[in-house]
Design a protein around this motif. Structure first.
Motif, PDB file in Angstrom:
ATOM      1  N   LEU A   1      43.396  -3.514  27.405  1.00  0.00           N
ATOM      2  CA  LEU A   1      43.046  -2.750  26.207  1.00  0.00           C
ATOM      3  C   LEU A   1      44.261  -2.546  25.317  1.00  0.00           C
ATOM      4  O   LEU A   1      44.178  -2.676  24.084  1.00  0.00           O
ATOM      5  CB  LEU A   1      42.456  -1.396  26.612  1.00  0.00           C
ATOM      6  CG  LEU A   1      42.042  -0.460  25.473  1.00  0.00           C
ATOM      7  CD1 LEU A   1      40.960  -1.102  24.611  1.00  0.00           C
ATOM      8  CD2 LEU A   1      41.563   0.888  26.021  1.00  0.00           C
ATOM      9  N   GLU A   2      45.398  -2.217  25.915  1.00  0.00           N
ATOM     10  CA  GLU A   2      46.607  -1.944  25.131  1.00  0.00           C
ATOM     11  C   GLU A   2      47.179  -3.210  24.490  1.00  0.00           C
ATOM     12  O   GLU A   2      47.668  -3.177  23.359  1.00  0.00           O
ATOM     13  CB  GLU A   2      47.662  -1.289  26.022  1.00  0.00           C
ATOM     14  CG  GLU A   2      47.328   0.143  26.416  1.00  0.00           C
ATOM     15  CD  GLU A   2      48.395   0.748  27.311  1.00  0.00           C
ATOM     16  OE1 GLU A   2      49.278  -0.013  27.769  1.00  0.00           O
ATOM     17  OE2 GLU A   2      48.343   1.966  27.541  1.00  0.00           O
ATOM     18  N   THR A   3      47.147  -4.330  25.210  1.00  0.00           N
ATOM     19  CA  THR A   3      47.772  -5.561  24.701  1.00  0.00           C
ATOM     20  C   THR A   3      46.817  -6.426  23.901  1.00  0.00           C
ATOM     21  O   THR A   3      47.247  -7.237  23.079  1.00  0.00           O
ATOM     22  CB  THR A   3      48.322  -6.390  25.868  1.00  0.00           C
ATOM     23  OG1 THR A   3      47.225  -6.808  26.710  1.00  0.00           O
ATOM     24  CG2 THR A   3      49.320  -5.584  26.680  1.00  0.00           C
ATOM     25  N   GLY A   4      45.512  -6.264  24.144  1.00  0.00           N
ATOM     26  CA  GLY A   4      44.540  -7.125  23.466  1.00  0.00           C
ATOM     27  C   GLY A   4      44.493  -8.535  24.028  1.00  0.00           C
ATOM     28  O   GLY A   4      43.849  -9.416  23.440  1.00  0.00           O
ATOM     29  N   GLN A   5      45.150  -8.756  25.152  1.00  0.00           N
ATOM     30  CA  GLN A   5      45.164 -10.094  25.756  1.00  0.00           C
ATOM     31  C   GLN A   5      43.739 -10.536  26.119  1.00  0.00           C
ATOM     32  O   GLN A   5      42.975  -9.766  26.693  1.00  0.00           O
ATOM     33  CB  GLN A   5      46.045 -10.086  27.005  1.00  0.00           C
ATOM     34  CG  GLN A   5      46.230 -11.452  27.640  1.00  0.00           C
ATOM     35  CD  GLN A   5      47.333 -11.454  28.690  1.00  0.00           C
ATOM     36  OE1 GLN A   5      48.286 -10.671  28.579  1.00  0.00           O
ATOM     37  NE2 GLN A   5      47.211 -12.298  29.690  1.00  0.00           N
TER      38      GLN A   5
ATOM     39  N   GLN B   1      47.860  -2.246  40.575  1.00  0.00           N
ATOM     40  CA  GLN B   1      47.186  -2.091  41.859  1.00  0.00           C
ATOM     41  C   GLN B   1      45.697  -1.813  41.724  1.00  0.00           C
ATOM     42  O   GLN B   1      44.916  -2.201  42.588  1.00  0.00           O
ATOM     43  CB  GLN B   1      47.838  -0.952  42.654  1.00  0.00           C
ATOM     44  CG  GLN B   1      49.303  -1.196  42.986  1.00  0.00           C
ATOM     45  CD  GLN B   1      49.892  -0.044  43.785  1.00  0.00           C
ATOM     46  OE1 GLN B   1      49.171   0.818  44.283  1.00  0.00           O
ATOM     47  NE2 GLN B   1      51.211  -0.040  43.916  1.00  0.00           N
ATOM     48  N   ARG B   2      45.295  -1.132  40.642  1.00  0.00           N
ATOM     49  CA  ARG B   2      43.897  -0.734  40.498  1.00  0.00           C
ATOM     50  C   ARG B   2      43.256  -1.429  39.301  1.00  0.00           C
ATOM     51  O   ARG B   2      43.937  -1.812  38.343  1.00  0.00           O
ATOM     52  CB  ARG B   2      43.802   0.792  40.334  1.00  0.00           C
ATOM     53  CG  ARG B   2      44.238   1.557  41.585  1.00  0.00           C
ATOM     54  CD  ARG B   2      43.991   3.044  41.423  1.00  0.00           C
ATOM     55  NE  ARG B   2      44.851   3.618  40.383  1.00  0.00           N
ATOM     56  CZ  ARG B   2      46.076   4.074  40.611  1.00  0.00           C
ATOM     57  NH1 ARG B   2      46.592   4.015  41.833  1.00  0.00           N
ATOM     58  NH2 ARG B   2      46.789   4.591  39.631  1.00  0.00           N
ATOM     59  N   VAL B   3      41.928  -1.514  39.359  1.00  0.00           N
ATOM     60  CA  VAL B   3      41.181  -2.122  38.255  1.00  0.00           C
ATOM     61  C   VAL B   3      41.420  -1.356  36.967  1.00  0.00           C
ATOM     62  O   VAL B   3      41.553  -1.946  35.892  1.00  0.00           O
ATOM     63  CB  VAL B   3      39.674  -2.166  38.586  1.00  0.00           C
ATOM     64  CG1 VAL B   3      38.875  -2.629  37.368  1.00  0.00           C
ATOM     65  CG2 VAL B   3      39.396  -3.078  39.770  1.00  0.00           C
ATOM     66  N   SER B   4      41.507  -0.020  37.070  1.00  0.00           N
ATOM     67  CA  SER B   4      41.725   0.792  35.870  1.00  0.00           C
ATOM     68  C   SER B   4      43.063   0.462  35.216  1.00  0.00           C
ATOM     69  O   SER B   4      43.180   0.461  33.986  1.00  0.00           O
ATOM     70  CB  SER B   4      41.662   2.281  36.223  1.00  0.00           C
ATOM     71  OG  SER B   4      42.654   2.621  37.176  1.00  0.00           O
ATOM     72  N   GLU B   5      44.085   0.162  36.029  1.00  0.00           N
ATOM     73  CA  GLU B   5      45.393  -0.200  35.475  1.00  0.00           C
ATOM     74  C   GLU B   5      45.322  -1.547  34.764  1.00  0.00           C
ATOM     75  O   GLU B   5      45.930  -1.744  33.702  1.00  0.00           O
ATOM     76  CB  GLU B   5      46.441  -0.243  36.585  1.00  0.00           C
ATOM     77  CG  GLU B   5      46.739   1.125  37.194  1.00  0.00           C
ATOM     78  CD  GLU B   5      47.729   1.019  38.342  1.00  0.00           C
ATOM     79  OE1 GLU B   5      47.800  -0.057  38.975  1.00  0.00           O
ATOM     80  OE2 GLU B   5      48.420   2.013  38.615  1.00  0.00           O
ATOM     81  N   ARG B   6      44.583  -2.480  35.356  1.00  0.00           N
ATOM     82  CA  ARG B   6      44.448  -3.793  34.717  1.00  0.00           C
ATOM     83  C   ARG B   6      43.634  -3.692  33.430  1.00  0.00           C
ATOM     84  O   ARG B   6      43.942  -4.346  32.425  1.00  0.00           O
ATOM     85  CB  ARG B   6      43.813  -4.777  35.710  1.00  0.00           C
ATOM     86  CG  ARG B   6      44.692  -5.029  36.931  1.00  0.00           C
ATOM     87  CD  ARG B   6      44.170  -6.171  37.776  1.00  0.00           C
ATOM     88  NE  ARG B   6      43.081  -5.770  38.647  1.00  0.00           N
ATOM     89  CZ  ARG B   6      43.246  -5.238  39.859  1.00  0.00           C
ATOM     90  NH1 ARG B   6      44.454  -5.020  40.328  1.00  0.00           N
ATOM     91  NH2 ARG B   6      42.198  -4.923  40.607  1.00  0.00           N
ATOM     92  N   GLY B   7      42.598  -2.853  33.469  1.00  0.00           N
ATOM     93  CA  GLY B   7      41.814  -2.632  32.253  1.00  0.00           C
ATOM     94  C   GLY B   7      42.629  -2.000  31.157  1.00  0.00           C
ATOM     95  O   GLY B   7      42.536  -2.369  29.982  1.00  0.00           O
TER      96      GLY B   7
END
Length: 472
Positions: free
Chosen positions: A23-27, A13-19
């Motif tokens: 960061l975690e997946t490296g996609q 829902q939020r930009v921070s969640e997408r960021g």
């Protein structure tokens, strides 16, 4: 139609969640960093756009005229955990500081990559966690990063709690320049110059060991401690003190000890001058400039007759639940210099009390609270107007429901009139606590207390801090 699970964007829902996800997946990552040195080096994947829009240094690194072309990009002067925390802040705006050392390391990285807000948050954390055991390290940090206000605060703590600072094992790890700075202070809380001499000798032996030199060799000790040795005020000692202490130390040559002893015994020294570079001052160190701190007070010396409790009047409200951690803070000022001993907080409302909300079908089964007890678990501290911690305590004890319990701090602290201080209490026991609206001004034994001063964000749930316990 149910969305495909691979469409992760749908669930963020939020930009921070997408960021955080990127960061975690490296996609879609388009750069790599090799951070730290072997064997602890780690590789991090990141996104140039994220980094560049947060830091002008990263912008120049990726999009400037001298764009970095190495892969992975080596960063040898940063700890992996600090770099990871930097990335978390850039991608999610989250700052998760857990320790003094971590705050210092992260501040270094934030300075390097020009993230001023992160620097500010790290510095604020260091302020809040400042005490005698880390004052020297904090001073060195403040000096390295040119934070003069923080440097002054560290010197203030060193001056007022000198023996605690010198007695901590971490003191022996300080830089020579820091040791010299301490010895240059006119105001130090020491019983005599012997305390400082002992500290210099301990430091010198440790420094010799770090440099692979013999800690018992006179030349080695003098080589590492020379500038500090010259700041000691030997002439403030009595002849017997010097003869039984410094005169027997390998830090001093025999002829130096003799010359100093003659000057102590006969002021002026006659025709025998002090050794070159030795301090000629016979003036003992003064305590901290603020006389309010000069009077030593311990819990053991405080009698019931001169301990006062400023109990706030309260208009009761429904109790509030603590489902995990319940944090409450209160700011206050006083119109006289006093010594803070602790606070009083209410214990929990009994779970069977009619005050505690309950499912409808159980309401009729509620009984008045009995004389039962539970184990309370909390942390409390006192901060000054800069957010620096003055004293604290961890409290664990059996207490009765529906009472006030007194929480004594680890040490009494003198505070000054008309300055803002903040009490914080963190309740860690699940249950219901009695809330109320407390008075914002009280007088106790001619001392006027004003509570909840400053901005509303400076205090929260202050009704859980009912009293200030103090003396003079």
């Amino acid at each position: 139609m149910e969305c495909c699970k691979c469409d992760w964007q749908v669930y963020k829902q939020r930009v921070s969640e997408r960021g955080e996800y990127l960061l975690e997946t490296g996609q879609w990552s388009d750069c790599k960093f090799a951070v730290g040195t072997e064997p602890h080096q780690k590789v991090f994947e990141a996104h140039k756009l994220f980094l560049a829009m947060s830091s002008p240094v990263f912008e120049a690194m990726f999009y400037g005229g001298m764009a970095e072309k190495n892969e992975p990009i080596p960063i040898l002067d940063v700890q992996p955990e600090a770099f990871k925390a930097l990335l978390e802040y850039i991608y999610t705006d989250v700052i998760n500081l857990q320790s003094f050392d971590q705050a210092c390391e992260l501040c270094y990285v934030a300075k390097k990559y020009m993230l001023p807000h992160l620097v500010k948050e790290c510095t604020k954390y260091i302020w809040r966690d400042l005490h005698a055991k880390n004052a020297c390290r904090a001073y060195q940090f403040a000096k390295l990063f040119e934070e003069p206000t923080l440097m002054d605060k560290c010197i203030e703590i060193i001056s007022s709690e000198t023996e605690r600072v010198l007695g901590d094992p971490g003191f022996e790890e300080v830089e020579l320049s820091t040791l010299v700075t301490i010895l240059e202070q006119e105001s130090l809380c020491v019983s005599s110059e012997l305390v400082l001499f002992d500290a210099v000798e301990r430091w010198a032996r440790k420094e010799c060991a770090r440099k692979g030199l013999s800690p018992d060799d006179n030349k080695s000790l003098r080589a590492v401690a020379g500038p500090a040795l010259q700041k000691l005020r030997f002439l403030t000692l009595k002849p017997a003190q010097f003869a039984e202490g410094p005169a027997l130390s390998p830090l001093l040559l025999q002829e130096e000890s003799f010359a100093v002893l003659v000057n102590i015994s006969a002021p002026g020294g006659g025709k025998l001058p002090l050794p070159e570079g030795f301090c000629p001052s016979a003036k003992p160190r003064q305590g901290p400039a603020k006389s309010v701190f000069d009077l030593p007070v311990t819990m053991d010396t405080i009698k019931d007759g001169n301990k006062f409790v400023c109990l706030r009047q309260v208009a009761h409200k429904p109790p509030i639940p603590n489902n995990s951690i319940l944090d409450c803070t209160m700011t206050f000022t006083v119109d006289k210099n006093i010594c803070i001993l602790g606070v009083q907080v209410p214990t929990q409302v009994h779970p069977n009390s009619a005050e505690v909300p309950a499912p409808h079908d159980l309401a009729t089964l509620r009984q008045p609270p009995s004389n039962e007890s539970y184990t309370e678990l909390l942390y409390a501290h006192l901060l000054d107007c800069d957010g620096s911690r003055l004293t604290y305590t961890h409290f664990t004890s059996r207490v009765f429901y529906g009472q006030l319990v007194e929480i004594g701090f680890n040490r009494p602290v003198y505070i000054q009139r008309n300055k803002v201080y903040r009490v914080g209490v963190v309740l860690n026991k699940m249950g219901w606590y009695p809330m109320g609206v407390c008075s914002q001004s009280m007088t106790c034994d001619s001392v006027i207390f004003n509570f909840c001063v400053g901005q509303p964000s400076d205090y929260s749930r202050d009704g859980l801090i009912r009293s200030i316990v103090f003396t003079y």
